[in-house]
Structures are given as C-alpha cells and as structure tokens.
Design an enzyme around this catalytic site. Structure first.
Site, PDB file in Angstrom:
ATOM      1  N   LYS A 160       0.851  -1.199   0.000  1.00 14.63           N
ATOM      2  CA  LYS A 160       0.000   0.000   0.000  1.00 14.63           C
ATOM      3  C   LYS A 160       0.882   1.242   0.000  1.00 14.63           C
ATOM      4  O   LYS A 160       1.892   1.279   0.692  1.00 14.63           O
ATOM      5  CB  LYS A 160      -0.870  -0.017   1.258  1.00 14.63           C
ATOM      6  CG  LYS A 160      -1.704   1.218   1.497  1.00 14.63           C
ATOM      7  CD  LYS A 160      -2.541   1.102   2.766  1.00 14.63           C
ATOM      8  CE  LYS A 160      -1.838   1.669   3.973  1.00 14.63           C
ATOM      9  NZ  LYS A 160      -2.703   1.731   5.168  1.00 14.63           N
TER      10      LYS A 160
ATOM     11  N   THR B  14     -10.956   5.755   7.893  1.00 12.03           N
ATOM     12  CA  THR B  14     -11.890   6.183   6.838  1.00 12.03           C
ATOM     13  C   THR B  14     -12.370   5.010   5.985  1.00 12.03           C
ATOM     14  O   THR B  14     -13.274   5.172   5.166  1.00 12.03           O
ATOM     15  CB  THR B  14     -11.206   7.181   5.881  1.00 12.03           C
ATOM     16  OG1 THR B  14     -10.103   6.509   5.246  1.00 12.03           O
ATOM     17  CG2 THR B  14     -10.687   8.406   6.621  1.00 12.03           C
TER      18      THR B  14
HETATM   19  C1  R5P Z   1      -2.315   1.736   8.831  1.00 13.10           C
HETATM   20  O1  R5P Z   1      -1.142   1.664   9.058  1.00 13.10           O
HETATM   21  C2  R5P Z   1      -3.370   1.176   9.703  1.00 13.10           C
HETATM   22  O2  R5P Z   1      -3.088  -0.142  10.115  1.00 13.10           O
HETATM   23  C3  R5P Z   1      -4.717   1.216   9.018  1.00 13.10           C
HETATM   24  O3  R5P Z   1      -4.666   0.381   7.889  1.00 13.10           O
HETATM   25  C4  R5P Z   1      -5.080   2.599   8.573  1.00 13.10           C
HETATM   26  O4  R5P Z   1      -4.726   3.566   9.515  1.00 13.10           O
HETATM   27  C5  R5P Z   1      -6.555   2.680   8.304  1.00 13.10           C
HETATM   28  O5  R5P Z   1      -6.889   3.962   7.861  1.00 13.10           O
HETATM   29  P1  R5P Z   1      -7.991   4.195   6.751  1.00 13.10           P
HETATM   30  O6  R5P Z   1      -9.163   3.315   7.121  1.00 13.10           O
HETATM   31  O7  R5P Z   1      -8.313   5.659   6.849  1.00 13.10           O
HETATM   32  O8  R5P Z   1      -7.396   3.821   5.442  1.00 13.10           O
END
Ligand code: R5P
Length: 325
Positions: free
Chosen positions: A201, A234
């Site tokens: 990602k 989010t």
């Molecule tokens: C990232 O390092 C976390 O583990 C989560 O994947 C992330 O913070 C989730 O954020 P969002 O739902 O806004 O993409």
C-alpha cells in the site's frame, strides 16, 4: 459501598470517562462490580472536570476511557480523572485505553514531525498513571514509550473465535493490507492454517487518509481473502485492498479489524460490493447509524475484564494469550 470490591487488603475501583460508558458498564458486569459514580462535567468554555463521589484512598484504580472522536477531549478527560485519583491517594492507577490515542504517530517518518504516541505516554505518566492497558497497539514498540508496565492485550482470540468455523483453510488466504500488519497477519495465517498474502500500500505523505494499492504478493486467485487490520479509520485502506483482491480473482473478501474508528466516509465505503463481511470489536462506540447488516461487532469487555482481574490479583496477563502474540 457501591463500586468498590474488597480482596484481602486491596480494593478494586473501576471508573469511567464519558466516551463509551457501555463498555465500562460491560467490564464492570464481567467483574461482578460496579463503577464508582463520578461527577464529570464540561464547562461553558470547554474545560473538563471530574470528581469521584466516593473515597478512593488506597485503592487499585482502573480508569476506563475509549478514545473516539472528539479524541482530544476524551484524552484530556482521562488525564484529569487520573490526576483526581492521584490527589485522592489511590494506591495504584491503571489507564485502560483499549484504543491507544495517537498510536499511528509512533515515529518520525519525515523531518520536523512529532512522535505524538510518545507524548501521550508522557502525559499519562505526568498525570499519575502507574500502568497502561491497551488492545492491539498500532505498533508494539509503543509499550516502550511508557516508563512502567504496559499490558498489551490482543483481540485476535476474540476475532478468531468468530471466524474459525466459518472459513475453510483449504480455500482461505489471510491478507495483510499493508507492510505494517505483516507480523500480525502471519500469526493469523498460522492459527488458521491458511497461506498469507501481502498488499503493498502507498500513501501520499502530503494528503491524510489517501491510499493506493501497488502490488499483491501471495495466492489470492480463486480464494476467500481474510483482510486483517488493527484499525479501520476512513475505510480507504480496506476498500482499496478489497477492490484489488477482487480484481486479482479473489472469490470473497471478509475483514477483521480490532478498532472501528469509522471516520466518514467509512460506513459508506465499507458497504462496498467487494466486501462480504466486516467484523470489529467494540473498543470504540458505534452509533446505530454507523452499523449495517454485514457488520458484526464483537464484545471486548470479557477480555479487558479478565486482564483487569489478572492485574488486580497479581496473576498473569500473558497466560491469557497462549502464544497468540
Ligand atoms: C495503517 O497503518 C493502519 O493499520 C490502518 O490500515 C489505517 O490507519 C486505516 O486507515 P484508513 O481506514 O483511513 O485507510
């Protein structure tokens, strides 16, 4: 006296902030105890206040707060509650923060950034906390930010129990939605006897919460993919991952996450056609308008109550997890 339980010479006191009262009620019920009534108020200018209605002198106190939005307010309330306990001569104070606030700011990714997770640990310490209890810290090293014991609990046994009989290891792949979750996803893959896949990602460092998926490593074609994450904010990470998995030939996508932050537009995004089920715990409160039919919310209170019991009785928190971490 209500809210206070005796065990030999020790007294267990449970108090709760105002962010997620139901969680504290559930924990107290699991422990066969009551919450000490607390007068918590917000003044006209936004200042907070807390006073306990009963003596807490000499007690072993657990201050339960859930760091949902508005997170700064609930963090400040918990600090004030710890301060009040300290000044009222509590013998030991444990901060129970199931979702550790600011956990994602755990290092300097770029110059001139703060390490806010460390600052939060310092604030708890300064307020008078002797120990911290939390669930699925975003990064395990946050334990080292606090100069004292940190009970790091894992929701995995709670979530695993839900999935164990529902998913067939022969067609299942456990998927880490980013590099940061690989270690945890690997443990899930061991526990379920299923292979692991990893998503690469990318985030734009200049735009908060924006996500793009670059590559999937591991077997996903023709398989049911179980995405595991510590938190959903989010929802963009999970939805982008689900989209990419389906595009790569996955026949189903289910999601397990501990902390349902669910900032907008998570509720809308997570109802995506690419996701069959989302399973979370109730470390954070979820109002009815943030739920839908394919969302399952599992109670975290039994895990927290058991850990509080172990700490109070000088037992073993580690023994609760049987190598799960
Ligand atoms: C990232 O390092 C976390 O583990 C989560 O994947 C992330 O913070 C989730 O954020 P969002 O739902 O806004 O993409």
């Amino acid at each position: 006296m209500s809210g206070i339980k005796s065990s030999g010479e020790k007294r267990l006191v449970l108090v709760s902030g105002r962010a997620h009262p139901q969680l504290a009620i559930d924990i107290a019920a699991e422990l066969g105890s009551d919450l000490v009534p607390t007068d918590a108020r917000t003044f006209a200018n936004g200042e907070l206040y807390a006073r306990y209605d009963e003596s807490v002198r000499g007690c072993d106190a657990f201050v339960i707060q859930s760091h949902t939005a508005p997170i700064n307010e609930w963090l400040m309330e918990q600090l004030i509650m710890v301060d009040a306990l300290k000044r009222a001569s509590a013998k030991r104070i444990t901060v129970v923060a199931p979702f550790y606030p600011y956990a994602r700011q755990d290092k300097k990714g770029r110059g001139r950034e703060p390490i806010s997770a460390r600052l939060v640990a310092d604030l708890f310490k300064t307020a008078g906390a002797d120990r911290i209890m939390s669930v699925d810290l975003h990064a395990a090293q946050i334990q080292g930010f606090f100069d004292g014991p940190v009970d790091h609990l894992f929701a995995m046994p709670v979530l695993l129990k839900h999935f164990k009989d529902k998913l067939d290891p022969a067609t299942l792949t456990v998927v880490s939605p980013d590099m940061g979750r690989v270690r945890v996803a690997d443990i899930w893959s061991d526990k379920l006897g299923a292979p692991l896949a990893i998503i690469h990602k990318r985030r734009d460092p200049l735009v908060p919460n924006q996500v793009s998926v670059h590559e999937i490593i591991g077997p996903v074609e023709g398989r049911v993919c179980l995405l595991v994450d510590d938190l959903i904010d989010t929802g963009r990470t999970i939805v982008k991952a689900a989209e990419a998995l389906k595009a790569a030939g996955a026949i189903g996508v289910v999601v397990a996450a501990t902390h349902a932050v669910f900032s907008d537009p998570a509720t809308e995004l997570l109802q995506s056609e690419f996701i069959d089920e989302v399973v979370v715990t109730d470390t954070l409160p979820l109002p009815a308008e943030k739920t839908w039919d394919r969302l399952t919310i599992l109670p975290i209170a039994p895990l927290l109550a058991r850990a509080i019991h172990e700490v109070f009785e000088d037992g073993s928190v580690t023994s609760m997890f049987d190598g799960a971490a």
